[in-house]
Motif scaffolding. Sequence first.
Motif, PDB file in Angstrom:
ATOM      1  N   SER A   8       6.658  -1.351   7.581  1.00  0.00           N
ATOM      2  CA  SER A   8       6.022  -0.194   8.223  1.00  0.00           C
ATOM      3  C   SER A   8       4.508  -0.238   8.021  1.00  0.00           C
ATOM      4  O   SER A   8       4.005  -0.922   7.126  1.00  0.00           O
ATOM      5  N   HIS A   9       3.801   0.480   8.876  1.00  0.00           N
ATOM      6  CA  HIS A   9       2.339   0.493   8.850  1.00  0.00           C
ATOM      7  C   HIS A   9       1.797   1.917   8.789  1.00  0.00           C
ATOM      8  O   HIS A   9       2.423   2.841   9.299  1.00  0.00           O
ATOM      9  N   SER A  10       0.609   2.042   8.189  1.00  0.00           N
ATOM     10  CA  SER A  10      -0.042   3.346   8.071  1.00  0.00           C
ATOM     11  C   SER A  10      -1.481   3.233   8.568  1.00  0.00           C
ATOM     12  O   SER A  10      -1.897   2.183   9.069  1.00  0.00           O
ATOM     13  N   SER A  13      -3.965   0.300   8.132  1.00  0.00           N
ATOM     14  CA  SER A  13      -4.183  -0.765   9.118  1.00  0.00           C
ATOM     15  C   SER A  13      -4.051  -0.132  10.500  1.00  0.00           C
ATOM     16  O   SER A  13      -4.872   0.721  10.845  1.00  0.00           O
ATOM     17  N   ASP A  14      -3.028  -0.501  11.270  1.00  0.00           N
ATOM     18  CA  ASP A  14      -2.967  -0.019  12.648  1.00  0.00           C
ATOM     19  C   ASP A  14      -1.869   1.006  12.906  1.00  0.00           C
ATOM     20  O   ASP A  14      -1.497   1.239  14.047  1.00  0.00           O
ATOM     21  N   GLY A  15      -1.366   1.634  11.837  1.00  0.00           N
ATOM     22  CA  GLY A  15      -0.427   2.739  12.029  1.00  0.00           C
ATOM     23  C   GLY A  15      -1.196   4.009  12.323  1.00  0.00           C
ATOM     24  O   GLY A  15      -2.377   4.118  12.011  1.00  0.00           O
ATOM     25  N   ASP A  38       1.191  -2.817   5.361  1.00  0.00           N
ATOM     26  CA  ASP A  38       0.018  -2.818   6.237  1.00  0.00           C
ATOM     27  C   ASP A  38      -0.544  -4.225   6.395  1.00  0.00           C
ATOM     28  O   ASP A  38      -0.393  -5.078   5.517  1.00  0.00           O
ATOM     29  N   HIS A  39      -1.216  -4.450   7.527  1.00  0.00           N
ATOM     30  CA  HIS A  39      -1.789  -5.762   7.809  1.00  0.00           C
ATOM     31  C   HIS A  39      -2.887  -6.105   6.788  1.00  0.00           C
ATOM     32  O   HIS A  39      -3.894  -5.398   6.688  1.00  0.00           O
ATOM     33  N   ASP A  40      -2.680  -7.182   6.053  1.00  0.00           N
ATOM     34  CA  ASP A  40      -3.699  -7.789   5.193  1.00  0.00           C
ATOM     35  C   ASP A  40      -4.303  -6.872   4.134  1.00  0.00           C
ATOM     36  O   ASP A  40      -5.430  -7.108   3.683  1.00  0.00           O
ATOM     37  N   TYR A 260       7.524   0.217  11.950  1.00  0.00           N
ATOM     38  CA  TYR A 260       7.006   1.524  12.385  1.00  0.00           C
ATOM     39  C   TYR A 260       5.480   1.545  12.346  1.00  0.00           C
ATOM     40  O   TYR A 260       4.870   1.077  11.387  1.00  0.00           O
ATOM     41  N   HIS A 261       4.867   2.098  13.418  1.00  0.00           N
ATOM     42  CA  HIS A 261       3.404   2.239  13.478  1.00  0.00           C
ATOM     43  C   HIS A 261       3.004   3.692  13.736  1.00  0.00           C
ATOM     44  O   HIS A 261       1.897   3.958  14.208  1.00  0.00           O
ATOM     45  N   GLY A 262       3.905   4.635  13.439  1.00  0.00           N
ATOM     46  CA  GLY A 262       3.628   6.042  13.740  1.00  0.00           C
ATOM     47  C   GLY A 262       4.329   6.427  15.027  1.00  0.00           C
ATOM     48  O   GLY A 262       4.633   5.579  15.862  1.00  0.00           O
TER      49      GLY A 262
END
Length: 294
Positions: A8-10, A13-15, A38-40, A260-262
């Motif tokens: 999942s992302h927040s 990064s790009d979430g 999250d990315h990187d 998930y990105h939101g």
Amino acid sequence: MTTIDLHSHSTRSDGKETPTEVFEKAARAGVDILALTDHDTSSGWSEALEAAVRVGVGFIPGIEVTTLATHSRGNRSWSFSVHMLAYLPDANNADLAAELYKTVNAREIRAKKIVDRLAEDFPITWDLVLAELEDGATIARPAIADALVSLGVVFDRAEAFDGPLSSEGKYYVPNENVDTMDAIRKIRLAGGVPVIAHPMARSEEVPEGRKMPEEHFEEMVSAGLGGIEIFHRDVPEFVRPWLSSFAAKHDLVITGASDYHGENGKPNRLGENGTSLEMLQRIIDQATGVEPHL
Ligand code: AMP
Ligand code: FE
Ligand code: FE
Ligand code: ZN
């Protein structure tokens, strides 16, 4: 049944939602254990842990590392982007931290180049992109997409990716990335478990096998690959049997996740794909970086 979602992302990064919001929504969606990847960057981990404890969801620290694989056959050579999930790595490991730092900086330079190209045709500026991002968040194309949405150029992120942000389009600049095999080795040295994210995603776009040949998977296994994310909405059904048998042959972990990105970031919904407790246990058993919080 335990619902385990390992991707999942927040807003780190790009979430579209903060780590806190992501974990609150995971609790409401009935997810028992969630990895923030999250990315990187690992910068969302501490906030995620606080929220996870408060809402009663297990937390697996992770990072989705942007890498580039290069492959050659005869005198032909080609590269393709590979997202490598790193579970439970020590984010303070100097080598891994240096790689991530380099990648994040390269992403910023590359995003500025994309914006420069777009600015020839649209009223976009770098400041408008920054306005869409939290301070210190990893920049990826979705931030540029959000700026285009704010400007009214496109309706949503999906339309931006189908149009001006397409990797086939004239405004596109590729990421400059860490080599995939180096990334796998560095994740292992940092005590993490490398799992390839959404392999062959949307590969109906390319002739079967050309993008990621079997030798490429073999090479990743030799470098220390720990698992394959098979159950992900972007992994086409037709490649799953092959990925499963490859995983069995090499005793790799297989996982599933939402990415998930939101709610407004992408259609992917928390818990829509999952990982078995047995597979998660195998990841935890291999990891020596940081502790899971179950
Ligand atoms: P980048 O790494 O900067 O090339 O951006 C790729 C990111 O864009 C991926 O991590 C995806 O999460 C996101 N992305 C790709 N396609 C779409 C889409 N159609 N809608 C929303 N986000 C997307
Ligand atoms: Fe993303
Ligand atoms: Fe990814
Ligand atoms: Zn992802």
